[in-house]
Design an enzyme around this catalytic site. Structure first.
Site, PDB file in Angstrom:
ATOM      1  CD  GLU A   1      36.113  42.904  49.537  1.00  0.00           C
ATOM      2  OE1 GLU A   1      37.024  43.300  50.351  1.00  0.00           O
ATOM      3  OE2 GLU A   1      36.225  42.429  48.539  1.00  0.00           O
TER       4      GLU A   1
ATOM      5  CE  LYS B   1      40.012  41.754  52.488  1.00  0.00           C
ATOM      6  NZ  LYS B   1      39.646  42.450  51.010  1.00  0.00           N
TER       7      LYS B   1
ATOM      8  CB  CYS C   1      37.681  39.844  49.370  1.00  0.00           C
ATOM      9  SG  CYS C   1      38.474  39.943  47.391  1.00  0.00           S
TER      10      CYS C   1
END
Length: 304
Positions: free
Chosen positions: A49, A122, A159
């Site tokens: 990331e 995300k 994440c």
């Protein structure tokens, strides 16, 4: 000419990196590591990331928005070239500038011909001490997605998504045989002695659980090194990123795992026959009860 059929077995390369303060140097390192992983047999390579910079969300600083880039842009152009040259699929996490003042924490899927096949933005954005991501990132607007590539249909999350079983399930239900989690996670140094082992184990365990619950492979790709905040406020002693990138098989067994304290290119094999084998014996996708999901969130929030 039609693309060849996706392989039933192939090797993934998980690039565990330490980041410098120079975004261009980080990009050059990423390109070199993609090429190295491909030369060692990888057919798909995933980067961590926000690999072009140190983890800037330890503080809130509007000047950091200057690091963001469009898609397509410099990172996807450079990685698209190496993807085409090496004949590998690349997952390229970027700090995406979608429009003036509108930014996402994204993962771009680049096929083995160098072409961008899709973007995942995300969905879950944290706001914790030294992880002030809500200051920088707009929550994803594209939903959970799977992408057709030279190695077959894959899914990517990012994440903080790793803690949410819904994210893994909805991506797996779109046919992804492997879920990739580019990640930036580590210890607050002052907590490591007391909580460090448990935090790392929880992170690893929840993702192994996603592999088991969905009968698919799961790959987590983290950075390493101690990174202290560049400005004042909130960051304290920094974050010691714990590495430990891994691939889990469809029953949650660790196929391969990288060390906690150094860079690595982790190579591991994916065998699609293993998915069929596990799902026949443990049919968790068959027995789910989506009819019971409706209204659960609102009732819970009303009671909270």
């Amino acid at each position: 000419m039609a693309n060849p059929a996706p392989p039933t077995k192939y090797t993934v390369g998980l690039v565990q990196m330490a980041m410098s303060a120079d975004p261009d140097a980080n990009l050059q390192q990423a390109v070199a590591k993609v090429a190295e992983a491909a030369a060692r047999g990888a057919r798909l390579v995933c980067l961590p990331e926000l690999f072009r910079s140190r983890y800037f969300a330890q503080t809130e600083d509007a000047a950091v928005f200057d690091l963001a880039e469009p898609v397509p842009g410099p990172s996807t152009d450079a990685l698209g070239k190496v993807a085409k040259q090496a004949g590998v699929v690349v997952i390229a996490p970027v700090f995406e500038r979608r429009a003036p003042g509108l930014y996402h924490n994204s993962a771009v899927v680049i096929d083995a011909d160098g072409r961008v096949v899709g973007i995942y933005r995300k969905m879950h954005i944290p706001d914790d001490p030294a992880y002030y991501e809500k200051f920088y990132f707009t929550p994803g607007d594209l939903g959970f997605r799977a992408f057709d590539t030279r190695v077959g249909r894959i899914g990517t999350l990012v994440c903080w998504d790793q803690w949410y079983p819904e994210a893994a399930r909805l991506t797996a239900l779109q046919g992804a045989h492997i879920l990739f989690y580019p990640t930036a996670i580590g210890w607050h140094p002052g907590e490591k002695a007391t909580h460090g082992a448990g935090q790392l184990d929880a992170w690893r365990t929840v993702q192994r659980g996603h592999a088991i619950a969905n009968g698919c492979y799961v790959a987590a790709v983290n950075r390493v090194g101690l990174e202290r905040p560049g400005g004042g406020g909130g960051g304290g002693d920094g974050i010691e990123f714990w590495g430990s990138s891994f691939l889990a098989d469809p029953f949650g067994a660790l196929v391969a795992e990288a060390p906690q304290d150094r860079e690595a290119i982790l190579l591991a094999d994916v065998d699609l026959a293993r998915i069929e084998e596990v799902r026949r014996g443990w049919p968790f996708l068959r027995d789910r009860r989506i009819d019971a999901y409706a209204g659960i969130d609102s009732r819970f929030l009303d009671q909270a």
